[in-house]
Scaffold this active site. Sequence first.
Site, PDB file in Angstrom:
ATOM      1  N   LYS A 173       0.845  -1.198   0.000  1.00 41.19           N
ATOM      2  CA  LYS A 173       0.000   0.000   0.000  1.00 41.19           C
ATOM      3  C   LYS A 173       0.880   1.247   0.000  1.00 41.19           C
ATOM      4  O   LYS A 173       1.618   1.489   0.945  1.00 41.19           O
ATOM      5  CB  LYS A 173      -0.906   0.037   1.240  1.00 41.19           C
ATOM      6  CG  LYS A 173      -1.967   1.130   1.129  1.00 41.19           C
ATOM      7  CD  LYS A 173      -2.602   1.488   2.454  1.00 41.19           C
ATOM      8  CE  LYS A 173      -1.945   2.649   3.145  1.00 41.19           C
ATOM      9  NZ  LYS A 173      -2.003   3.942   2.436  1.00 41.19           N
ATOM     10  N   GLU A 248      10.661   1.578   9.850  1.00 42.00           N
ATOM     11  CA  GLU A 248      11.554   2.707   9.551  1.00 42.00           C
ATOM     12  C   GLU A 248      10.752   3.967   9.821  1.00 42.00           C
ATOM     13  O   GLU A 248       9.848   4.309   9.058  1.00 42.00           O
ATOM     14  CB  GLU A 248      11.991   2.669   8.081  1.00 42.00           C
ATOM     15  CG  GLU A 248      12.708   1.400   7.667  1.00 42.00           C
ATOM     16  CD  GLU A 248      14.060   1.229   8.330  1.00 42.00           C
ATOM     17  OE1 GLU A 248      14.631   2.233   8.801  1.00 42.00           O
ATOM     18  OE2 GLU A 248      14.530   0.090   8.400  1.00 42.00           O
ATOM     19  N   CYS A 282      13.302  11.756   5.569  1.00 41.11           N
ATOM     20  CA  CYS A 282      13.525  11.353   6.964  1.00 41.11           C
ATOM     21  C   CYS A 282      14.979  11.570   7.383  1.00 41.11           C
ATOM     22  O   CYS A 282      15.280  11.659   8.563  1.00 41.11           O
ATOM     23  CB  CYS A 282      13.129   9.901   7.140  1.00 41.11           C
ATOM     24  SG  CYS A 282      13.940   8.824   5.949  1.00 41.11           S
ATOM     25  N   GLU A 383       9.693  16.250  15.232  1.00 38.91           N
ATOM     26  CA  GLU A 383       9.901  16.145  13.791  1.00 38.91           C
ATOM     27  C   GLU A 383       8.932  17.079  13.056  1.00 38.91           C
ATOM     28  O   GLU A 383       7.724  16.973  13.216  1.00 38.91           O
ATOM     29  CB  GLU A 383       9.673  14.698  13.337  1.00 38.91           C
ATOM     30  CG  GLU A 383      10.036  14.499  11.880  1.00 38.91           C
ATOM     31  CD  GLU A 383       9.726  13.104  11.358  1.00 38.91           C
ATOM     32  OE1 GLU A 383       8.658  12.568  11.692  1.00 38.91           O
ATOM     33  OE2 GLU A 383      10.551  12.568  10.605  1.00 38.91           O
TER      34      GLU A 383
HETATM   35  P1  NDP Z   1       2.359   7.916   8.154  1.00 41.98           P
HETATM   36  O1  NDP Z   1       2.836   7.117   9.303  1.00 41.98           O
HETATM   37  O2  NDP Z   1       1.200   8.800   8.340  1.00 41.98           O
HETATM   38  O3  NDP Z   1       1.986   6.973   6.928  1.00 41.98           O
HETATM   39  C1  NDP Z   1       2.875   6.036   6.357  1.00 41.98           C
HETATM   40  C2  NDP Z   1       2.063   4.973   5.662  1.00 41.98           C
HETATM   41  O4  NDP Z   1       1.312   4.260   6.633  1.00 41.98           O
HETATM   42  C3  NDP Z   1       1.057   5.514   4.665  1.00 41.98           C
HETATM   43  O5  NDP Z   1       0.909   4.625   3.591  1.00 41.98           O
HETATM   44  C4  NDP Z   1      -0.200   5.571   5.510  1.00 41.98           C
HETATM   45  O6  NDP Z   1      -1.356   5.610   4.725  1.00 41.98           O
HETATM   46  C5  NDP Z   1      -0.061   4.282   6.291  1.00 41.98           C
HETATM   47  N1  NDP Z   1      -0.830   4.210   7.521  1.00 41.98           N
HETATM   48  C6  NDP Z   1      -1.326   5.212   8.291  1.00 41.98           C
HETATM   49  N2  NDP Z   1      -2.029   4.692   9.340  1.00 41.98           N
HETATM   50  C7  NDP Z   1      -1.947   3.350   9.237  1.00 41.98           C
HETATM   51  C8  NDP Z   1      -2.460   2.264  10.018  1.00 41.98           C
HETATM   52  N3  NDP Z   1      -3.214   2.441  11.104  1.00 41.98           N
HETATM   53  N4  NDP Z   1      -2.178   1.016   9.620  1.00 41.98           N
HETATM   54  C9  NDP Z   1      -1.416   0.783   8.541  1.00 41.98           C
HETATM   55  N5  NDP Z   1      -0.939   1.756   7.740  1.00 41.98           N
HETATM   56  C10 NDP Z   1      -1.190   3.030   8.089  1.00 41.98           C
HETATM   57  O7  NDP Z   1       3.628   8.700   7.612  1.00 41.98           O
HETATM   58  P2  NDP Z   1       3.663   9.766   6.444  1.00 41.98           P
HETATM   59  O8  NDP Z   1       3.114   9.164   5.180  1.00 41.98           O
HETATM   60  O9  NDP Z   1       3.093  11.041   6.958  1.00 41.98           O
HETATM   61  O10 NDP Z   1       5.234   9.899   6.216  1.00 41.98           O
HETATM   62  C11 NDP Z   1       6.022  10.768   6.932  1.00 41.98           C
HETATM   63  C12 NDP Z   1       6.756  10.025   8.040  1.00 41.98           C
HETATM   64  O11 NDP Z   1       7.518   8.980   7.494  1.00 41.98           O
HETATM   65  C13 NDP Z   1       7.738  10.915   8.759  1.00 41.98           C
HETATM   66  O12 NDP Z   1       7.644  10.701  10.141  1.00 41.98           O
HETATM   67  C14 NDP Z   1       9.085  10.430   8.255  1.00 41.98           C
HETATM   68  O13 NDP Z   1      10.146  10.662   9.119  1.00 41.98           O
HETATM   69  C15 NDP Z   1       8.826   8.983   8.057  1.00 41.98           C
HETATM   70  N6  NDP Z   1       9.796   8.413   7.137  1.00 41.98           N
HETATM   71  C16 NDP Z   1      10.751   7.562   7.633  1.00 41.98           C
HETATM   72  C17 NDP Z   1      11.736   7.044   6.803  1.00 41.98           C
HETATM   73  C18 NDP Z   1      12.765   6.082   7.308  1.00 41.98           C
HETATM   74  O14 NDP Z   1      13.392   5.401   6.494  1.00 41.98           O
HETATM   75  N7  NDP Z   1      12.986   5.963   8.607  1.00 41.98           N
HETATM   76  C19 NDP Z   1      11.814   7.424   5.383  1.00 41.98           C
HETATM   77  C20 NDP Z   1      10.747   8.316   4.977  1.00 41.98           C
HETATM   78  C21 NDP Z   1       9.785   8.779   5.840  1.00 41.98           C
HETATM   79  P3  NDP Z   1      -2.022   7.036   4.306  1.00 41.98           P
HETATM   80  O15 NDP Z   1      -0.935   7.946   3.869  1.00 41.98           O
HETATM   81  O16 NDP Z   1      -2.882   6.635   3.218  1.00 41.98           O
HETATM   82  O17 NDP Z   1      -2.684   7.513   5.545  1.00 41.98           O
END
Ligand code: NDP
Length: 479
Positions: A173, A248, A282, A383
Amino acid sequence: MTIKNYINGEFHNPIKNNWIDNYCPANGEVYGQLPNSDKTDVEKAYNAAKTAFPMWSQTSLEERSRILIKISELLEANLQRFAEAESKDNGKPISLAKAVDIPRAASNFRFFGNAITQFASESHESIGLKAINYTLRQPIGVVGCISPWNLPLYLFTWKIAPAIAAGNCVIAKPSEVTPMTAYLLGEICNEAGLPKGVLNIVHGLGTTTGQAIIAHEDIKAISFTGGTATGAHIAKVAAPMFKKLSLELGGKNPNIIFADCDYEDMLDTTVRSSFANQGQICLCGSRIFIEDAIYDRFKKDFVTKVKALKVGHPSEHDTNIGALVSKAHLEKVKDYIAIAKEEHAMVLCGGNEVTIKGYENGYYLEPTVIEVKNDECRVNQEEIFGPVVTIMPFKTEEAVLEMANKVKYGLSATLWTNDLKRTMSMSNQLQAGIVWVNTWMLRDLRTPFGGVKASGIGREGGFEALRFFTEAKNVCIKY
Ligand code: NDP
């Protein structure tokens, strides 16, 4: 443009026919729709993946490798189309999508296509016991991959490629905010000859589609990249089912600059490590600590360079800072700038929304530099994930190390110095999964990638990813 779910090699509307609007960050307009899938769609994807697994897990490594490398070649051949789609969906400058995001997605497939042919297991002869032990590395089965919006195809494929290389079938997803290139990937997989059901892409909201994936009893492993709060939620849901987890998560990475560094190189790289992809990486170094002796010089030069960055429409080739990913995210970042002011920090440049003629409803923000007096203030601890960095002077190695480590996150750290002893000593002590010295975001796909503390658990990259996506089984034979 109507995006569909990619299940069993075919494109499907969501079963309940519910849809979500897809926004273009550059102009704030709806330009398409994507499925608002629920657990019935996830179940359909699961059945396709489960059916494909016996065949795919027994497909030779050479054949898996050939298909992955073919996907990589097709991505390269479609670079322009994918880069345009990524830029439109995410708001990132097209130049970045073309130079980094899409080539990296292609590299992910090529790298794991090659890596799987080199992935070996151990054997141990138990001398004196007349026994030999060997380790099988077996695919897990059906696995879930969930990725965020900041580097959409880059991070999506960073999970999918090792998962399928290792013989698993995948339900993936992408973020609902940036579904476009994941959708286009389905076509490429078919063209490359990936068998039906090996990869299934289900679009929708995190709280419904994502939740259905993580809560599915028969999806045995979840590889997730996203926010720390979501990661914690996934860990809670997955724990009673003993799923394998790779998380991650967020970061608040220190960029530590000593006076003995190569100044010009440091300055240019620090502009990039602060504002690349609108600061929505990130790994961005969002807390900059500068040794006292060069603080004033750095402050002046850095602010001058940041002010010269061009905020513009993502499709223009000289744009440095494109649009933020969504209206909601823009508001969150603006809130942090307000918090900084309330905390009596000094906004040295930026801080305002930018209106671009012809795209007045786009989500643009000036790159922002905030001088903080106290490293414990909220903008220095939480963050923000946007084009906002803090700067602050330090006097000693010990003092900066303490500040660098005094956050809940531990993803990456950058160090600028030419002193070898200091490099070794600080690299050992920094609480981070990745330390860059005199560079930033130089990535070798063989290296382990991941964070400590609230930045997650597990490592991606190289054989670490292949280990995650396989179960080790020891076989002991007495002879
Ligand atoms: P989110 O945690 O909001 O979302 C990440 C993914 O998880 C999306 O596909 C989201 O769907 C999905 N998601 C949200 N809620 C659920 C749930 N209850 N169950 C399963 N899946 C769920 O993060 P963001 O998309 O806002 O991304 C930004 C964050 O990602 C920042 O904190 C950043 O630091 C981190 N990040 C970390 C990296 C690393 O390698 N450590 C690299 C890049 C980013 P939807 O968007 O459709 O809600």
